[in-house]
Design a protein around this motif. Structure first.
Motif, PDB file in Angstrom:
ATOM      1  N   MET A   1       0.667  -1.075  -0.303  1.00 53.63           N
ATOM      2  CA  MET A   1      -0.149  -0.173   0.269  1.00 53.63           C
ATOM      3  C   MET A   1       0.983   0.995   0.074  1.00 53.63           C
ATOM      4  O   MET A   1       1.987   1.342   1.128  1.00 53.63           O
ATOM      5  CB  MET A   1      -0.588   0.661   1.244  1.00 53.63           C
ATOM      6  N   ASN A   2       0.416   2.360  -0.350  1.00 51.70           N
ATOM      7  CA  ASN A   2       1.251   3.489  -0.837  1.00 51.70           C
ATOM      8  C   ASN A   2       1.202   4.497   0.173  1.00 51.70           C
ATOM      9  O   ASN A   2       0.209   4.179   1.034  1.00 51.70           O
ATOM     10  CB  ASN A   2       0.743   4.369  -1.943  1.00 51.70           C
ATOM     11  N   VAL A   3       2.438   4.962   0.909  1.00 55.90           N
ATOM     12  CA  VAL A   3       2.782   5.131   1.762  1.00 55.90           C
ATOM     13  C   VAL A   3       1.753   6.127   2.339  1.00 55.90           C
ATOM     14  O   VAL A   3       1.226   6.547   3.502  1.00 55.90           O
ATOM     15  CB  VAL A   3       4.406   6.106   2.597  1.00 55.90           C
ATOM     16  N   LEU A   4       1.602   7.441   1.392  1.00 60.03           N
ATOM     17  CA  LEU A   4       0.641   8.461   1.809  1.00 60.03           C
ATOM     18  C   LEU A   4      -1.267   8.058   2.010  1.00 60.03           C
ATOM     19  O   LEU A   4      -1.526   8.533   2.291  1.00 60.03           O
ATOM     20  CB  LEU A   4       0.192   9.318   0.215  1.00 60.03           C
ATOM     21  N   THR A   5      -1.223   6.807   1.262  1.00 59.37           N
ATOM     22  CA  THR A   5      -2.729   6.416   0.775  1.00 59.37           C
ATOM     23  C   THR A   5      -2.838   5.610   2.272  1.00 59.37           C
ATOM     24  O   THR A   5      -3.484   6.709   2.866  1.00 59.37           O
ATOM     25  CB  THR A   5      -2.867   5.295  -0.262  1.00 59.37           C
ATOM     26  N   ASN A   6      -2.142   5.231   2.940  1.00 56.26           N
ATOM     27  CA  ASN A   6      -2.263   4.046   4.518  1.00 56.26           C
ATOM     28  C   ASN A   6      -2.179   5.981   5.161  1.00 56.26           C
ATOM     29  O   ASN A   6      -3.445   5.551   6.131  1.00 56.26           O
ATOM     30  CB  ASN A   6      -0.537   3.519   4.546  1.00 56.26           C
ATOM     31  N   HIS A   7      -1.745   6.830   5.157  1.00 60.99           N
ATOM     32  CA  HIS A   7      -1.571   7.746   6.167  1.00 60.99           C
ATOM     33  C   HIS A   7      -2.452   8.131   6.224  1.00 60.99           C
ATOM     34  O   HIS A   7      -3.019   9.009   7.046  1.00 60.99           O
ATOM     35  CB  HIS A   7      -0.550   8.497   6.119  1.00 60.99           C
ATOM     36  N   LEU A   8      -3.472   9.155   5.178  1.00 65.99           N
ATOM     37  CA  LEU A   8      -4.236  10.134   4.586  1.00 65.99           C
ATOM     38  C   LEU A   8      -5.668   8.789   5.600  1.00 65.99           C
ATOM     39  O   LEU A   8      -6.214   9.912   6.435  1.00 65.99           O
ATOM     40  CB  LEU A   8      -5.065   9.804   3.003  1.00 65.99           C
ATOM     41  N   LYS A   9      -6.020   7.459   5.020  1.00 68.25           N
ATOM     42  CA  LYS A   9      -6.912   6.863   5.817  1.00 68.25           C
ATOM     43  C   LYS A   9      -6.270   6.410   6.616  1.00 68.25           C
ATOM     44  O   LYS A   9      -7.313   6.888   7.571  1.00 68.25           O
ATOM     45  CB  LYS A   9      -6.748   5.331   4.658  1.00 68.25           C
ATOM     46  N   LEU A  33     -12.641  12.980  -2.636  1.00 69.94           N
ATOM     47  CA  LEU A  33     -11.514  12.856  -0.997  1.00 69.94           C
ATOM     48  C   LEU A  33     -10.743  10.634  -1.068  1.00 69.94           C
ATOM     49  O   LEU A  33     -10.073  10.874  -0.502  1.00 69.94           O
ATOM     50  CB  LEU A  33     -12.671  12.953   0.057  1.00 69.94           C
ATOM     51  N   SER A  34     -12.410   9.975  -1.975  1.00 77.34           N
ATOM     52  CA  SER A  34     -11.477   9.135  -1.575  1.00 77.34           C
ATOM     53  C   SER A  34     -11.438   8.997  -2.532  1.00 77.34           C
ATOM     54  O   SER A  34      -9.968   7.918  -2.731  1.00 77.34           O
ATOM     55  CB  SER A  34     -13.218   8.051  -1.669  1.00 77.34           C
ATOM     56  N   LYS A  35     -10.702   9.055  -3.355  1.00 74.91           N
ATOM     57  CA  LYS A  35      -9.314   9.539  -4.753  1.00 74.91           C
ATOM     58  C   LYS A  35      -8.185   9.724  -3.951  1.00 74.91           C
ATOM     59  O   LYS A  35      -7.153   9.420  -4.368  1.00 74.91           O
ATOM     60  CB  LYS A  35      -9.764   9.542  -6.487  1.00 74.91           C
ATOM     61  N   TYR A  36      -8.581  10.748  -3.698  1.00 68.01           N
ATOM     62  CA  TYR A  36      -6.601  10.917  -2.387  1.00 68.01           C
ATOM     63  C   TYR A  36      -6.659  10.399  -1.800  1.00 68.01           C
ATOM     64  O   TYR A  36      -5.325   9.545  -1.354  1.00 68.01           O
ATOM     65  CB  TYR A  36      -7.174  12.403  -1.586  1.00 68.01           C
ATOM     66  N   LEU A  41      -5.565  10.791  -6.623  1.00 74.10           N
ATOM     67  CA  LEU A  41      -5.648  12.074  -7.178  1.00 74.10           C
ATOM     68  C   LEU A  41      -4.850  12.220  -6.349  1.00 74.10           C
ATOM     69  O   LEU A  41      -5.004  11.937  -5.161  1.00 74.10           O
ATOM     70  CB  LEU A  41      -6.431  12.715  -7.253  1.00 74.10           C
ATOM     71  N   TYR A  42      -3.592  13.823  -6.662  1.00 65.80           N
ATOM     72  CA  TYR A  42      -3.021  13.885  -5.143  1.00 65.80           C
ATOM     73  C   TYR A  42      -3.613  14.891  -4.074  1.00 65.80           C
ATOM     74  O   TYR A  42      -4.407  15.377  -4.956  1.00 65.80           O
ATOM     75  CB  TYR A  42      -1.643  14.422  -6.111  1.00 65.80           C
ATOM     76  N   PRO A  43      -3.483  14.564  -3.711  1.00 66.15           N
ATOM     77  CA  PRO A  43      -4.179  15.831  -2.025  1.00 66.15           C
ATOM     78  C   PRO A  43      -3.660  17.401  -2.221  1.00 66.15           C
ATOM     79  O   PRO A  43      -2.625  17.143  -2.322  1.00 66.15           O
ATOM     80  CB  PRO A  43      -4.365  15.231  -1.235  1.00 66.15           C
ATOM     81  N   THR A  44      -4.450  18.399  -2.352  1.00 65.55           N
ATOM     82  CA  THR A  44      -4.028  19.510  -1.918  1.00 65.55           C
ATOM     83  C   THR A  44      -2.827  19.544  -0.906  1.00 65.55           C
ATOM     84  O   THR A  44      -3.609  19.197   0.066  1.00 65.55           O
ATOM     85  CB  THR A  44      -4.983  20.370  -2.373  1.00 65.55           C
ATOM     86  N   LEU A  45      -2.432  20.233  -0.711  1.00 62.49           N
ATOM     87  CA  LEU A  45      -2.231  21.223   0.761  1.00 62.49           C
ATOM     88  C   LEU A  45      -2.964  21.376   1.902  1.00 62.49           C
ATOM     89  O   LEU A  45      -2.972  20.589   2.709  1.00 62.49           O
ATOM     90  CB  LEU A  45      -1.041  22.257   0.349  1.00 62.49           C
TER      91      LEU A  45
END
Length: 120
Positions: A1-9, A33-36, A41-45
């Motif tokens: 699992m992608n690191v960013l995905t893991n942390h956002l979720k 938001l789910s796509k982020y 999709l890459y999340p905005t700042l």
């Protein structure tokens, strides 16, 4: 699992909010938001900052890949600049520049930018 995905979720789950709830709070569409969270999709700042505020997750957790890449790039560019300065005259100004860059390089090499690493 992608690191960013893991942390956002994980961050959202720590708040006990659904994607729909979080999307409402952030004033955005839940499908985006789910796509982020799935990194389609890459999340905005702004989204990352909101997740940070709501979940108290360190902001750098959401950008670990960018931190690593930026750190590597900084080290490489500082080394290149030091090499360039070495070919120039040994003026007082260049000695100060070289010392400052050496300090920055030393500090950067002490930072662990891995996912589980500290930042000092």
């Amino acid at each position: 699992m992608n690191v960013l995905t893991n942390h956002l979720k994980q961050a959202r789950r720590r708040t006990n909010l659904s994607v729909k709830d979080m999307a409402f709070i952030l004033q955005m569409d839940s499908s985006n938001l789910s796509k982020y969270e799935l990194r389609k999709l890459y999340p905005t700042l702004r989204v990352a900052l909101c997740y940070h505020i709501l979940s108290k997750t360190p902001l750098e957790k959401f950008f670990i890949q960018e931190l690593v890449e930026s750190g590597d790039s900084l080290v490489e560019r500082i080394k290149m600049l030091l090499e360039q300065i070495d070919t120039e005259d040994s003026s007082h100004k260049n000695l100060i520049r070289s010392e400052s860059l050496g300090t920055l390089l030393s500090d950067l090499t002490k930072i662990d930018l891995t996912e589980n690493g500290s930042h000092e």
